[in-house]
Design a protein around this motif. Sequence first.
Motif, PDB file in Angstrom:
ATOM      1  N   LEU A   1      -4.669   4.476  66.584  1.00 32.96           N
ATOM      2  CA  LEU A   1      -3.863   3.543  67.361  1.00 32.96           C
ATOM      3  C   LEU A   1      -2.860   4.343  68.178  1.00 32.96           C
ATOM      4  O   LEU A   1      -2.188   5.243  67.651  1.00 32.96           O
ATOM      5  N   ASP A   2      -2.757   4.014  69.464  1.00 29.46           N
ATOM      6  CA  ASP A   2      -1.925   4.791  70.378  1.00 29.46           C
ATOM      7  C   ASP A   2      -0.598   4.125  70.740  1.00 29.46           C
ATOM      8  O   ASP A   2       0.153   4.649  71.560  1.00 29.46           O
ATOM      9  N   GLY A   3      -0.322   2.997  70.175  1.00 25.97           N
ATOM     10  CA  GLY A   3       0.928   2.306  70.486  1.00 25.97           C
ATOM     11  C   GLY A   3       0.829   1.346  71.648  1.00 25.97           C
ATOM     12  O   GLY A   3       1.824   0.702  72.004  1.00 25.97           O
ATOM     13  N   SER A   4      -0.338   1.222  72.240  1.00 23.26           N
ATOM     14  CA  SER A   4      -0.467   0.335  73.409  1.00 23.26           C
ATOM     15  C   SER A   4      -0.237  -1.136  73.061  1.00 23.26           C
ATOM     16  O   SER A   4       0.051  -1.946  73.944  1.00 23.26           O
ATOM     17  N   SER A   5      -0.326  -1.479  71.793  1.00 22.36           N
ATOM     18  CA  SER A   5      -0.098  -2.865  71.389  1.00 22.36           C
ATOM     19  C   SER A   5       1.377  -3.166  71.101  1.00 22.36           C
ATOM     20  O   SER A   5       1.722  -4.325  70.827  1.00 22.36           O
ATOM     21  N   ILE A   6       2.228  -2.173  71.185  1.00 26.22           N
ATOM     22  CA  ILE A   6       3.648  -2.383  70.853  1.00 26.22           C
ATOM     23  C   ILE A   6       4.276  -3.489  71.697  1.00 26.22           C
ATOM     24  O   ILE A   6       4.938  -4.372  71.144  1.00 26.22           O
ATOM     25  N   PRO A   7       4.100  -3.494  73.018  1.00 26.74           N
ATOM     26  CA  PRO A   7       4.710  -4.598  73.789  1.00 26.74           C
ATOM     27  C   PRO A   7       4.247  -5.979  73.323  1.00 26.74           C
ATOM     28  O   PRO A   7       5.052  -6.903  73.225  1.00 26.74           O
ATOM     29  N   ALA A   8       2.971  -6.115  73.003  1.00 25.17           N
ATOM     30  CA  ALA A   8       2.458  -7.417  72.539  1.00 25.17           C
ATOM     31  C   ALA A   8       3.032  -7.765  71.170  1.00 25.17           C
ATOM     32  O   ALA A   8       3.333  -8.940  70.907  1.00 25.17           O
ATOM     33  N   MET A   9       3.195  -6.779  70.301  1.00 28.91           N
ATOM     34  CA  MET A   9       3.774  -7.053  68.979  1.00 28.91           C
ATOM     35  C   MET A   9       5.236  -7.459  69.111  1.00 28.91           C
ATOM     36  O   MET A   9       5.693  -8.380  68.416  1.00 28.91           O
ATOM     37  N   ILE A  10       5.968  -6.815  69.997  1.00 25.16           N
ATOM     38  CA  ILE A  10       7.374  -7.180  70.230  1.00 25.16           C
ATOM     39  C   ILE A  10       7.450  -8.604  70.789  1.00 25.16           C
ATOM     40  O   ILE A  10       8.286  -9.404  70.364  1.00 25.16           O
ATOM     41  N   LYS A  11       6.556  -8.919  71.703  1.00 23.01           N
ATOM     42  CA  LYS A  11       6.530 -10.279  72.263  1.00 23.01           C
ATOM     43  C   LYS A  11       6.244 -11.301  71.164  1.00 23.01           C
ATOM     44  O   LYS A  11       6.859 -12.367  71.113  1.00 23.01           O
ATOM     45  N   LYS A  12       5.327 -10.974  70.258  1.00 22.16           N
ATOM     46  CA  LYS A  12       4.989 -11.896  69.165  1.00 22.16           C
ATOM     47  C   LYS A  12       6.185 -12.068  68.228  1.00 22.16           C
ATOM     48  O   LYS A  12       6.473 -13.182  67.783  1.00 22.16           O
ATOM     49  N   LEU A  13       6.900 -10.984  67.928  1.00 16.96           N
ATOM     50  CA  LEU A  13       8.116 -11.098  67.117  1.00 16.96           C
ATOM     51  C   LEU A  13       9.097 -12.061  67.773  1.00 16.96           C
ATOM     52  O   LEU A  13       9.683 -12.917  67.108  1.00 16.96           O
ATOM     53  N   GLU A  14       9.270 -11.907  69.087  1.00 12.73           N
ATOM     54  CA  GLU A  14      10.181 -12.782  69.820  1.00 12.73           C
ATOM     55  C   GLU A  14       9.722 -14.235  69.745  1.00 12.73           C
ATOM     56  O   GLU A  14      10.521 -15.139  69.488  1.00 12.73           O
ATOM     57  N   GLN A  15       8.434 -14.469  69.942  1.00 16.18           N
ATOM     58  CA  GLN A  15       7.891 -15.831  69.882  1.00 16.18           C
ATOM     59  C   GLN A  15       8.091 -16.453  68.503  1.00 16.18           C
ATOM     60  O   GLN A  15       8.285 -17.660  68.383  1.00 16.18           O
ATOM     61  N   GLN A  16       8.065 -15.617  67.471  1.00 16.52           N
ATOM     62  CA  GLN A  16       8.229 -16.107  66.104  1.00 16.52           C
ATOM     63  C   GLN A  16       9.699 -16.221  65.703  1.00 16.52           C
ATOM     64  O   GLN A  16      10.003 -16.602  64.576  1.00 16.52           O
ATOM     65  N   GLY A  17      10.601 -15.876  66.612  1.00 18.63           N
ATOM     66  CA  GLY A  17      12.024 -15.955  66.319  1.00 18.63           C
ATOM     67  C   GLY A  17      12.527 -14.815  65.448  1.00 18.63           C
ATOM     68  O   GLY A  17      13.624 -14.893  64.888  1.00 18.63           O
ATOM     69  N   LEU A  18      11.756 -13.743  65.354  1.00 12.88           N
ATOM     70  CA  LEU A  18      12.129 -12.594  64.521  1.00 12.88           C
ATOM     71  C   LEU A  18      12.830 -11.546  65.375  1.00 12.88           C
ATOM     72  O   LEU A  18      12.385 -10.409  65.509  1.00 12.88           O
ATOM     73  N   VAL A  19      13.954 -11.959  65.938  1.00 12.11           N
ATOM     74  CA  VAL A  19      14.676 -11.125  66.905  1.00 12.11           C
ATOM     75  C   VAL A  19      15.843 -10.369  66.286  1.00 12.11           C
ATOM     76  O   VAL A  19      16.442  -9.509  66.933  1.00 12.11           O
ATOM     77  N   ALA A  20      16.176 -10.683  65.059  1.00 12.70           N
ATOM     78  CA  ALA A  20      17.254 -10.008  64.338  1.00 12.70           C
ATOM     79  C   ALA A  20      16.877 -10.037  62.857  1.00 12.70           C
ATOM     80  O   ALA A  20      17.093 -11.040  62.174  1.00 12.70           O
TER      81      ALA A  20
END
Length: 144
Positions: free
Chosen positions: A105-124
């Motif tokens: 895994l090269d980290g290319s999915s990091i932006p999508a994982m961060i977006k999913k965290l945000e969508q799930q309300g896991l921002v803090a």
Amino acid sequence: MIWTATQALNGILGAGVPQDWATHILGHQLTAFHGLDHAQTIAIILPNLLQEKREEKRDKLLQYAERVWNFTEHSEEERISKAIHATRQFFESLGVKTRLSDYQLDGSSIPAMIKKLEQQGLVAIGEHQSITLDISKRIYEASI
């Protein structure tokens, strides 16, 4: 094994103390996006989360270094670094790799994982809700 799992997850052991489930939360994204199992995600995330939050977790990391690894010599900074390194080495000794690159895994999915965290309300997340999306991104990036 079932009794041990019950004790670990029934909440009694954590009663009255701050609990940090951020490693699990970040790891769940790795499972969802890449199918890595829970042990793999813990081994990937935990050392990097500890490194990122080493100042905030300083007292607990020093306690961990002494009580788990018996590191009592050298400076506090060295003991913390040694404890984090020993944690990574422990996972590796069990055959559980500790880098995303170990799983191709090269980290290319990091932006999508961060977006999913945000969508799930896991921002803090974390015991002080101090692991923001930016910090989560840094932890993922350090995990490559």
